[in-house]
Design a protein around this motif. Sequence first.
Motif, PDB file in Angstrom:
ATOM      1  N   HIS A   1      -3.761   3.519  -1.862  1.00  0.00           N
ATOM      2  CA  HIS A   1      -4.682   3.558  -0.737  1.00  0.00           C
ATOM      3  C   HIS A   1      -4.297   4.696   0.190  1.00  0.00           C
ATOM      4  O   HIS A   1      -3.517   4.511   1.112  1.00  0.00           O
TER       5      HIS A   1
ATOM      6  N   ASP B   1       0.851  -1.174   0.000  1.00  0.00           N
ATOM      7  CA  ASP B   1       0.000   0.000   0.000  1.00  0.00           C
ATOM      8  C   ASP B   1       0.888   1.224   0.000  1.00  0.00           C
ATOM      9  O   ASP B   1       1.766   1.373   0.836  1.00  0.00           O
TER      10      ASP B   1
ATOM     11  N   THR C   1      -4.386   4.365   4.160  1.00  0.00           N
ATOM     12  CA  THR C   1      -3.385   3.644   4.939  1.00  0.00           C
ATOM     13  C   THR C   1      -2.472   4.616   5.691  1.00  0.00           C
ATOM     14  O   THR C   1      -1.867   4.227   6.680  1.00  0.00           O
TER      15      THR C   1
END
Length: 157
Positions: free
Chosen positions: A16, A11, A19
């Motif tokens: 994302h 990630d 995160t």
Amino acid sequence: MSTSSAPPPTDNESSHPDTFIAHHPPERRAVIERLRIVCLAALVSLIGLGVAWELWLAPLPQGTGMLALKVLPLCLGIAGLLKHRLYTYRWLTLLIWLYFTEGVVRATGDAGLSQILAGIEVALSVLLFTACSVYIRMRLRVLPPKAKKGEQKDAAA
């Protein structure tokens, strides 16, 4: 036929963005998300105000509407805010002072509707600066403190 085992996807900020706030406690995560929404709302409102002001609401006399292009630098920040990019929040806090200054100058020099719109621009600029500043502080709060030079030498020994 050779099979190579690719490393599992990691990630990162572009895939994302959440995160980057996942390691915060849930209460702080909620505050960070609310601040992001406030920042986005203030930014989009400032962009909309700038375009509407210069094209329809109170354009300058004999103006061509080219001053509406002043909001283009603000448009660059939308994607970064949506992705929780800390760098975007930082440069936006510096850029917003240009719009604050324009609002103050036009609030004191213009009259009528333009003066009211300038006051709204000042208020949105202050809101955006404050929300971005608090967002940055909340995001950086979880980072461990930097070790002092003396502590680094002791740890190495």
